[in-house]
Motif scaffolding. Structure first.
Motif, PDB file in Angstrom:
ATOM      1  N   ASP A  81      -2.360  78.223 148.730  1.00  0.00           N
ATOM      2  CA  ASP A  81      -3.378  78.801 147.843  1.00  0.00           C
ATOM      3  C   ASP A  81      -3.471  78.049 146.527  1.00  0.00           C
ATOM      4  OD1 ASP A  81      -3.567  80.785 149.751  1.00  0.00           O
ATOM      5  OD2 ASP A  81      -2.219  82.125 148.671  1.00  0.00           O
ATOM      6  N   ARG A 100      -9.259  85.808 156.183  1.00  0.00           N
ATOM      7  CA  ARG A 100      -8.296  84.834 155.620  1.00  0.00           C
ATOM      8  C   ARG A 100      -8.723  84.363 154.242  1.00  0.00           C
ATOM      9  NH1 ARG A 100      -7.351  80.046 159.454  1.00  0.00           N
ATOM     10  NH2 ARG A 100      -5.891  79.479 157.823  1.00  0.00           N
ATOM     11  N   ARG A 157      -5.800  85.694 150.496  1.00  0.00           N
ATOM     12  CA  ARG A 157      -4.977  84.514 150.319  1.00  0.00           C
ATOM     13  C   ARG A 157      -3.626  84.835 149.696  1.00  0.00           C
ATOM     14  NH1 ARG A 157      -5.841  80.777 153.202  1.00  0.00           N
ATOM     15  NH2 ARG A 157      -4.795  79.435 151.740  1.00  0.00           N
ATOM     16  N   ASP A 185      -8.721  83.883 146.112  1.00  0.00           N
ATOM     17  CA  ASP A 185      -9.481  84.925 146.804  1.00  0.00           C
ATOM     18  C   ASP A 185     -10.889  85.043 146.244  1.00  0.00           C
ATOM     19  OD1 ASP A 185      -7.131  85.576 148.139  1.00  0.00           O
ATOM     20  OD2 ASP A 185      -6.843  87.488 147.107  1.00  0.00           O
ATOM     21  N   LEU A 193      -7.969  76.302 154.826  1.00  0.00           N
ATOM     22  CA  LEU A 193      -7.313  77.584 154.563  1.00  0.00           C
ATOM     23  C   LEU A 193      -5.860  77.622 155.030  1.00  0.00           C
ATOM     24  CD1 LEU A 193     -10.184  80.128 155.320  1.00  0.00           C
ATOM     25  CD2 LEU A 193      -9.398  79.278 153.102  1.00  0.00           C
TER      26      LEU A 193
END
Length: 97
Positions: free
Chosen positions: A55, A15, A19, A25, A51
């Motif tokens: 993002d 995960r 992203r 990421d 998470l």
């Protein structure tokens, strides 16, 4: 580590690396790889909750573009910020990555 902890950590790393927002990421993936194995189950809970957020929001909180909501101003967020700062500081001059 237990099998459950290992499986949870593998899912969390996936995960963190996937992203959909490359900038996130490149911070969250390496953070999960580096620090994930040493996080407690409670810290993994906090990271998993983080998470679940957008993002772009997470990235903005990490780099200070937006204030971090109190609920996410945690030890894990501080660790991520420190990790990002140290990773950025250790890059050779001229490395635009």
């Amino acid at each position: 580590m237990t099998i459950d902890h290992d499986a949870r950590l593998r899912r969390l790393k996936f995960r963190a690396w996937h992203r959909g927002f490359r900038e996130a990421d490149l911070i969250l993936g390496p953070f999960a790889e580096t620090h994930g194995p040493s996080l407690t189950p409670a810290q993994l809970d906090v990271l998993e909750t983080l998470l679940e957020q957008s993002d772009r929001e997470i990235y903005a909180w990490i780099v200070g573009q937006e204030p971090t909501p109190e609920a996410f101003e945690t030890e894990i967020m501080a660790m991520i910020r420190k990790f990002r700062f140290e990773a950025h500081a250790s890059r050779p001059p001229g490395d635009g990555a």
